[in-house]
Scaffold this motif. Structure first.
Motif, PDB file in Angstrom:
ATOM      1  N   SER A 220      -6.377 -40.265  51.216  1.00 23.66           N
ATOM      2  CA  SER A 220      -7.049 -39.180  50.526  1.00 23.66           C
ATOM      3  C   SER A 220      -6.271 -37.690  50.076  1.00 23.66           C
ATOM      4  O   SER A 220      -6.171 -37.084  48.716  1.00 23.66           O
ATOM      5  N   VAL A 221      -5.629 -37.595  50.850  1.00 29.22           N
ATOM      6  CA  VAL A 221      -4.963 -35.842  50.731  1.00 29.22           C
ATOM      7  C   VAL A 221      -4.379 -36.348  50.059  1.00 29.22           C
ATOM      8  O   VAL A 221      -4.192 -35.244  48.651  1.00 29.22           O
ATOM      9  N   PRO A 222      -2.644 -37.071  49.412  1.00 33.31           N
ATOM     10  CA  PRO A 222      -2.092 -37.259  48.464  1.00 33.31           C
ATOM     11  C   PRO A 222      -2.716 -36.896  46.931  1.00 33.31           C
ATOM     12  O   PRO A 222      -1.434 -35.977  46.303  1.00 33.31           O
ATOM     13  N   VAL A 223      -4.152 -37.486  46.973  1.00 32.56           N
ATOM     14  CA  VAL A 223      -4.620 -37.362  45.540  1.00 32.56           C
ATOM     15  C   VAL A 223      -5.269 -35.777  45.296  1.00 32.56           C
ATOM     16  O   VAL A 223      -5.639 -35.289  44.948  1.00 32.56           O
ATOM     17  N   MET A 224      -5.993 -35.787  46.730  1.00 26.13           N
ATOM     18  CA  MET A 224      -6.580 -34.552  46.614  1.00 26.13           C
ATOM     19  C   MET A 224      -5.465 -33.126  46.654  1.00 26.13           C
ATOM     20  O   MET A 224      -6.075 -31.957  45.043  1.00 26.13           O
ATOM     21  N   GLY A 225      -4.576 -33.095  46.854  1.00 25.05           N
ATOM     22  CA  GLY A 225      -3.595 -32.100  46.723  1.00 25.05           C
ATOM     23  C   GLY A 225      -3.949 -31.564  47.766  1.00 25.05           C
ATOM     24  O   GLY A 225      -4.851 -30.543  48.198  1.00 25.05           O
ATOM     25  N   ILE A 226      -2.646 -29.755  48.060  1.00 28.17           N
ATOM     26  CA  ILE A 226      -2.800 -29.113  48.672  1.00 28.17           C
ATOM     27  C   ILE A 226      -2.429 -27.575  47.749  1.00 28.17           C
ATOM     28  O   ILE A 226      -1.939 -28.040  46.821  1.00 28.17           O
ATOM     29  N   ALA A 227      -3.597 -26.669  48.190  1.00 28.11           N
ATOM     30  CA  ALA A 227      -3.020 -25.667  47.246  1.00 28.11           C
ATOM     31  C   ALA A 227      -1.913 -24.979  47.415  1.00 28.11           C
ATOM     32  O   ALA A 227      -1.474 -25.040  48.376  1.00 28.11           O
ATOM     33  N   PRO A 228      -1.146 -24.487  46.514  1.00 26.80           N
ATOM     34  CA  PRO A 228      -0.179 -24.143  46.358  1.00 26.80           C
ATOM     35  C   PRO A 228       0.156 -22.493  47.135  1.00 26.80           C
ATOM     36  O   PRO A 228       0.679 -22.021  48.138  1.00 26.80           O
ATOM     37  N   GLU A 229      -1.329 -22.554  47.162  1.00 27.29           N
ATOM     38  CA  GLU A 229      -0.564 -20.659  48.449  1.00 27.29           C
ATOM     39  C   GLU A 229      -1.597 -20.688  49.339  1.00 27.29           C
ATOM     40  O   GLU A 229      -1.467 -20.228  49.827  1.00 27.29           O
ATOM     41  N   SER A 230      -1.327 -22.090  49.843  1.00 28.83           N
ATOM     42  CA  SER A 230      -1.477 -22.175  51.190  1.00 28.83           C
ATOM     43  C   SER A 230      -0.859 -22.254  52.194  1.00 28.83           C
ATOM     44  O   SER A 230      -0.004 -22.276  51.777  1.00 28.83           O
ATOM     45  N   LEU A 231      -1.767 -21.363  53.077  1.00 30.25           N
ATOM     46  CA  LEU A 231      -0.661 -20.936  54.182  1.00 30.25           C
ATOM     47  C   LEU A 231      -0.173 -21.969  55.051  1.00 30.25           C
ATOM     48  O   LEU A 231       0.815 -21.718  56.471  1.00 30.25           O
ATOM     49  N   LEU A 232      -1.195 -22.742  55.775  1.00 31.87           N
ATOM     50  CA  LEU A 232      -1.185 -23.983  56.221  1.00 31.87           C
ATOM     51  C   LEU A 232       0.294 -24.661  56.451  1.00 31.87           C
ATOM     52  O   LEU A 232       0.889 -25.186  54.954  1.00 31.87           O
ATOM     53  N   SER A 233       0.827 -24.919  57.362  1.00 33.89           N
ATOM     54  CA  SER A 233       1.225 -26.414  57.324  1.00 33.89           C
ATOM     55  C   SER A 233       0.945 -27.501  56.407  1.00 33.89           C
ATOM     56  O   SER A 233      -0.072 -27.591  56.843  1.00 33.89           O
ATOM     57  N   ALA A 234       2.053 -28.445  56.414  1.00 38.10           N
ATOM     58  CA  ALA A 234       0.970 -29.541  55.360  1.00 38.10           C
ATOM     59  C   ALA A 234       0.665 -30.631  56.541  1.00 38.10           C
ATOM     60  O   ALA A 234      -0.280 -31.320  56.582  1.00 38.10           O
ATOM     61  N   GLN A 235       1.270 -30.129  58.198  1.00 39.44           N
ATOM     62  CA  GLN A 235       0.981 -31.251  59.187  1.00 39.44           C
ATOM     63  C   GLN A 235      -0.934 -30.796  59.409  1.00 39.44           C
ATOM     64  O   GLN A 235      -1.390 -31.665  59.497  1.00 39.44           O
ATOM     65  N   THR A 236      -0.719 -29.392  59.116  1.00 38.20           N
ATOM     66  CA  THR A 236      -2.237 -28.999  59.938  1.00 38.20           C
ATOM     67  C   THR A 236      -3.145 -29.912  58.903  1.00 38.20           C
ATOM     68  O   THR A 236      -4.504 -29.780  59.505  1.00 38.20           O
ATOM     69  N   ILE A 237      -2.779 -29.811  58.047  1.00 38.22           N
ATOM     70  CA  ILE A 237      -3.871 -30.251  56.404  1.00 38.22           C
ATOM     71  C   ILE A 237      -4.312 -31.393  56.559  1.00 38.22           C
ATOM     72  O   ILE A 237      -5.414 -31.957  56.546  1.00 38.22           O
ATOM     73  N   TYR A 238      -3.186 -32.450  57.257  1.00 37.17           N
ATOM     74  CA  TYR A 238      -3.254 -33.758  56.850  1.00 37.17           C
ATOM     75  C   TYR A 238      -4.304 -33.670  58.657  1.00 37.17           C
ATOM     76  O   TYR A 238      -4.664 -34.805  58.769  1.00 37.17           O
ATOM     77  N   ASN A 239      -4.127 -33.338  59.494  1.00 36.39           N
ATOM     78  CA  ASN A 239      -4.624 -33.065  60.935  1.00 36.39           C
ATOM     79  C   ASN A 239      -6.189 -33.254  60.367  1.00 36.39           C
ATOM     80  O   ASN A 239      -7.214 -33.808  60.929  1.00 36.39           O
ATOM     81  N   ALA A 240      -7.194 -31.935  59.877  1.00 41.44           N
ATOM     82  CA  ALA A 240      -7.902 -31.843  59.264  1.00 41.44           C
ATOM     83  C   ALA A 240      -8.652 -33.440  58.149  1.00 41.44           C
ATOM     84  O   ALA A 240      -9.780 -33.317  59.208  1.00 41.44           O
ATOM     85  N   ALA A 241      -7.760 -33.236  57.670  1.00 43.89           N
ATOM     86  CA  ALA A 241      -7.792 -34.394  57.209  1.00 43.89           C
ATOM     87  C   ALA A 241      -8.009 -36.071  58.193  1.00 43.89           C
ATOM     88  O   ALA A 241      -9.692 -36.695  57.923  1.00 43.89           O
ATOM     89  N   LEU A 242      -7.795 -35.698  58.911  1.00 44.72           N
ATOM     90  CA  LEU A 242      -7.837 -36.857  60.295  1.00 44.72           C
ATOM     91  C   LEU A 242      -9.271 -36.606  60.879  1.00 44.72           C
ATOM     92  O   LEU A 242      -9.957 -37.316  61.255  1.00 44.72           O
ATOM     93  N   TYR A 243      -9.330 -35.308  61.002  1.00 38.80           N
ATOM     94  CA  TYR A 243     -10.964 -34.932  61.831  1.00 38.80           C
ATOM     95  C   TYR A 243     -11.816 -35.322  61.358  1.00 38.80           C
ATOM     96  O   TYR A 243     -12.873 -36.058  61.654  1.00 38.80           O
ATOM     97  N   LEU A 244     -11.516 -34.752  60.118  1.00 34.86           N
ATOM     98  CA  LEU A 244     -13.205 -35.013  59.132  1.00 34.86           C
ATOM     99  C   LEU A 244     -12.739 -36.688  59.468  1.00 34.86           C
ATOM    100  O   LEU A 244     -14.486 -37.151  59.103  1.00 34.86           O
ATOM    101  N   GLY A 245     -12.097 -37.981  58.847  1.00 34.72           N
ATOM    102  CA  GLY A 245     -12.203 -39.145  58.963  1.00 34.72           C
ATOM    103  C   GLY A 245     -13.531 -39.673  60.292  1.00 34.72           C
ATOM    104  O   GLY A 245     -14.345 -40.162  60.326  1.00 34.72           O
ATOM    105  N   ILE A 246     -12.984 -39.151  61.343  1.00 33.67           N
ATOM    106  CA  ILE A 246     -12.720 -38.989  62.730  1.00 33.67           C
ATOM    107  C   ILE A 246     -14.335 -38.528  62.582  1.00 33.67           C
ATOM    108  O   ILE A 246     -15.131 -39.342  63.263  1.00 33.67           O
ATOM    109  N   GLY A 247     -14.597 -37.350  62.654  1.00 31.10           N
ATOM    110  CA  GLY A 247     -16.147 -36.945  62.231  1.00 31.10           C
ATOM    111  C   GLY A 247     -17.121 -37.972  61.155  1.00 31.10           C
ATOM    112  O   GLY A 247     -18.254 -37.883  62.397  1.00 31.10           O
ATOM    113  N   ASN A 248     -16.510 -38.339  60.588  1.00 35.78           N
ATOM    114  CA  ASN A 248     -17.605 -39.534  59.661  1.00 35.78           C
ATOM    115  C   ASN A 248     -17.246 -40.174  60.461  1.00 35.78           C
ATOM    116  O   ASN A 248     -18.665 -40.801  60.736  1.00 35.78           O
ATOM    117  N   GLN A 249     -16.937 -41.158  61.316  1.00 37.49           N
ATOM    118  CA  GLN A 249     -16.796 -42.210  61.833  1.00 37.49           C
ATOM    119  C   GLN A 249     -17.995 -42.015  62.412  1.00 37.49           C
ATOM    120  O   GLN A 249     -18.711 -42.847  63.546  1.00 37.49           O
TER     121      GLN A 249
END
Ligand SMILES: CC(C)=CCC/C(C)=C/CC/C(C)=C/CC/C(C)=C/[C@@H]1[C@@H](COP(=O)(O)OP(=O)(O)O)[C@]1(C)CC/C=C(\C)CC/C=C(\C)CCC=C(C)C
Ligand SMILES: [Mn+2]
Length: 378
Positions: A220-249
């Motif tokens: 989902s991340v490539p569809v949602m897109g990352i905020a241009p002004e974000s200071l976090l690495s893409a890796q961190t944001i993808y990790n968060a996406a992973l965590y959301l999936g884990i939390g959902n499951q």
């Protein structure tokens, strides 16, 4: 309440005697308060590399590298679909999402036109994949059928969709830089589901959750897109996406304990059941004991931990995607509150969130979503 159970009175304990002192139990319940400040050892993310597969860090690093470097990105045949055909294809995906996933569908209505269509197409592929092992025809599934489904996935990504619903995903992978790996890993999760209906510990369960749900986050991340002004690495944001999936499951597993048991499946970690003097018999007996309630409190604490970890990334997404993702995060997490409100009876009752509660959560999700993404959390 001391969750210790004397050996003699516990029908499930065979060779070992489990006790958990009230002090250590207090520690576990207090961990929820700490979870916002640091990752406690107890809930640190088990590594997939223990199973001889790539660690999530390696997986995500490869996806991010591919998606950030267009000339290495998978070369795809550019399909030329008739616009009317595509409109009908996405319309069918919309109807399926609206019918089978009211919470996710509500989230997608808050998205831009292109993003909502893309998520509907991804949702339909995920739902069809899940239905291969969970649907009415699951009895006929075979590894050969899953291999054929994976070949169809390759065709989707190569611009040769098999049917109209596949064509919507072909169009989506042409518009957004989706990587095929999370899709392939979800099929691997279905292979795991066909051969495994007990989980010895959280490490095994975590692997399953990555396959069937963490992958949804990565898709989902490539569809949602990352905020241009974000200071976090893409890796961190993808990790968060992973965590959301884990939390959902994890939440889905806690919500569906009764339903899954009626299909002979117990996803709850066997060693953690045993720690509270419980075993499969207690699940199948549908008796809500004090030991069951204490066990469930710990399971709910851990599921909330993963949602909390996802929050940081949700705020770093493209502005137009934050509200739908925050809404989906909050609405699914509210299922845990419903289990608590049912006094932890998820053996005979299916926890749910009412329509009014869902609608009331949307403005709260909006305010959380609109907080400043560049405010990197301490
Ligand atoms: C708005 C939004 C979040 C959209 C995501 C929609 C989407 C693509 C969902 C796919 C769900 C699906 C059918 C997956 C197949 C396997 C499966 C069934 C997974 C379980 C989903 C729940 O399904 P359901 O409630 O129908 O359960 P039953 O089959 O009835 O038991 C899962 C629990 C996994 C769902 C995982 C997610 C929704 C992860 C979403 C993560 C993101 C969108 C990442 C957001 C990004 C950041 C940075 C946080
Ligand atoms: Mn389920």
């Amino acid at each position: 309440m001391n969750a210790a159970l004397p050996y003699a009175s516990n029908p499930c304990i065979k060779a070992r005697h489990y006790t958990i002192s009230s002090q250590s139990y207090t520690k576990i319940t207090s961990i929820k308060a700490e979870v916002a400040t640091h990752i406690p050892k107890k809930f640190s993310q088990p590594e997939l590399s223990v199973f001889g597969i790539k660690s999530t860090d390696q997986l995500i690093r490869e996806i991010v590298r591919k998606q950030s470097n267009s000339d290495t990105f998978d070369v795809r045949r550019i399909p030329s679909f008739n616009p009317m055909f595509l409109e009908e294809a996405y319309g069918r995906c919309r109807d399926i999402c609206a019918e089978y996933a009211k919470t996710f569908y509500l989230g997608t209505l808050l998205m831009t036109e292109e993003r909502k269509k893309a998520i509907w197409a991804i949702y339909v592929w995920c739902r069809r994949t899940d239905e291969l092992v969970d649907g009415p025809n699951a009895g006929y599934i075979s590894l050969a059928a899953l291999d054929r489904w994976e070949e169809r996935l390759d065709d989707i990504f190569n611009g040769r969709p098999y049917d109209m619903l596949d064509a919507a995903l072909t169009d989506t992978v042409h518009k957004f830089p989706l990587d095929i790996k999370p899709f392939k890993d979800m099929i691997e999760g279905m292979r795991m589901d066909t051969r495994k209906n007990r989980y010895a510990n959280f490490q095994e369960l975590y692997l399953y959750c990555y396959y069937v749900a963490g992958t949804v986050g990565l898709m989902s991340v490539p569809v949602m897109g990352i905020a241009p002004e974000s200071l976090l690495s893409a890796q961190t944001i993808y990790n968060a996406a992973l965590y959301l999936g884990i939390g959902n499951q994890l939440t889905n597993i806690l919500r569906d304990v009764g339903e899954d048991a009626s299909r002979g499946r117990v996803y709850l970690p066997q060693d953690e059941l045993a720690k509270f003097g419980l075993c499969d018999k207690d699940v199948f007996s549908r008796k809500v004991t004090d030991g069951w309630r204490e066990f469930m409190k710990e399971q709910i604490t851990r599921a909330r931990f993963y949602f909390d970890q996802a929050e940081e990334g949700a705020t770093q997404l493209h502005k137009a995607s934050r509200w739908p993702v925050w809404s989906s995060l909050m609405l699914y997490r509210m299922i845990l509150d419903s289990i608590e409100n049912n006094n932890y009876d998820n053996l005979t009752k299916r926890a749910y969130v009412g329509q009014t509660q869902k609608l009331m959560a949307l403005p709260v999700a909006y305010t959380r979503a609109m907080s400043n993404p560049s405010a990197v959390f301490p």
